[in-house]
Design an enzyme around this catalytic site. Sequence first.
Site, mmCIF file in Angstrom:
data_model
loop_
_atom_site.group_PDB
_atom_site.id
_atom_site.type_symbol
_atom_site.label_atom_id
_atom_site.label_comp_id
_atom_site.label_asym_id
_atom_site.label_seq_id
_atom_site.Cartn_x
_atom_site.Cartn_y
_atom_site.Cartn_z
ATOM 1 N N TYR A 101 0.621 -1.472 -0.414
ATOM 2 C CA TYR A 101 -0.208 0.132 0.497
ATOM 3 C C TYR A 101 0.811 0.975 0.268
ATOM 4 O O TYR A 101 1.663 1.012 0.937
ATOM 5 C CB TYR A 101 -0.494 0.380 1.401
ATOM 6 N N GLU A 189 -3.660 7.600 -3.747
ATOM 7 C CA GLU A 189 -3.380 6.170 -3.232
ATOM 8 C C GLU A 189 -3.244 5.124 -4.630
ATOM 9 O O GLU A 189 -3.669 5.196 -5.557
ATOM 10 C CB GLU A 189 -4.820 5.518 -2.660
#
Length: 376
Positions: A101, A189
């Site tokens: 992530y 993201e």
Amino acid sequence: MKIHEYQAKQILAKHGVPIPAGQVCATADEVCEYAKSLARPVVVKAQVHVGGRGKAGGIKLAKDAEEAREVAKLMLGNKLKGLTVEKVLVEEAVDIRQEYYLGVTIDRAAQRDVIMVSSVGGVDIEEVAEQTPEKIAKLHVDPSMGLQDFQIRQACCAAGLDGVAIPSAQKFLQALYETYEATDASLAEINPLVVTGDGALLAADAKINIDDNALFRQPELADLAEEGEEDEIEAEAHRRGIQYVRLDGNIGVIGNGAGLVMTTLDEVSRAGGRPANFLDIGGGAKAEFVRNALEIVLMDQKVKGVLFNVFGGITRCDEVAKGIVEANSAMDVRLPMVIRLVGTKEQEGRELLASTNLVPATSMQEAAGKIVELTR
Ligand code: GDP
Ligand code: MN
């Protein structure tokens, strides 16, 4: 403002981020044709402005073009988490060995951007954040220095990324931060950042939210806004220049000043009711504007009553009362309306309301109690 995954990926690609080969499609035939041209397994991804599509059935693998067509048929035109899927992104399926992530957002408390890295990315990142926050490495960016290389290395090491993947992950993070800054994003993201079977890194999913207040200097991004995805009433309110946010209760709320309106929402909840919306008529609203605002609130069929909470400062209570009375008779409103007016020209305002069926109140608590009672 939210943009779609395929749009976010195109922007990231411009900043040097490797993404899987893919194409956005609007029909099952297009999907089939493109999948055929790839001649390999694909993933079909619903393009809607919500997270957690994987868990909701919006991300499906297909072994060949025919299966991709069938999968796309099930998605296109149908709802995913309440939103209609009008487009899907078809990509070559990625061979996933590991999911990382990467994120950048603003930490308001620290007054800085914060970069986040985790070696346990993927669909459960929210649970990771909640249950094992130490697995997400966070580092603040000093605005006068910008994001430094050593910080990126530090974050990747702290997150426990595989040593051989770190040099490559650094480039992704640098590019993600660059993109975040260049687009005036409030969030950027890559989740998951995939480590493939042969050790390469790829952005398998991307999300960018743009700060609405910066859209004036981001004309290309502003063009990506899709009115169709916005709530219809909210869209109409914005066309009329009215600050309106739709909520899911049945008591319409109109007030002047965002703080006052938010407090009113709290009071309605405290009195046992559920607000249908936030609507701020701002300072100095004239009768015409008030009528417009009431029209917007009543467009929501769930609304069973309306509470006006007006604190007269620059705004004159008689102007607001005039607007309410006019709208009430012109629109033949059959719902209970409670009006709390205090401040400038309060007396004149009350007199205007006296000969109507509108229910007056002096305090906000009393007003909230009354409208909850009347809509019960
Ligand atoms: P989200 O659920 O909206 O965040 O959508 P994602 O694009 O992140 O997809 C959710 C999950 O589907 C990912 O975390 C992956 O595990 C999986 N996924 C996405 N693309 C592929 C792919 O090309 N191949 C494989 N095997 N899995 C994928
Ligand atoms: Mn994702």
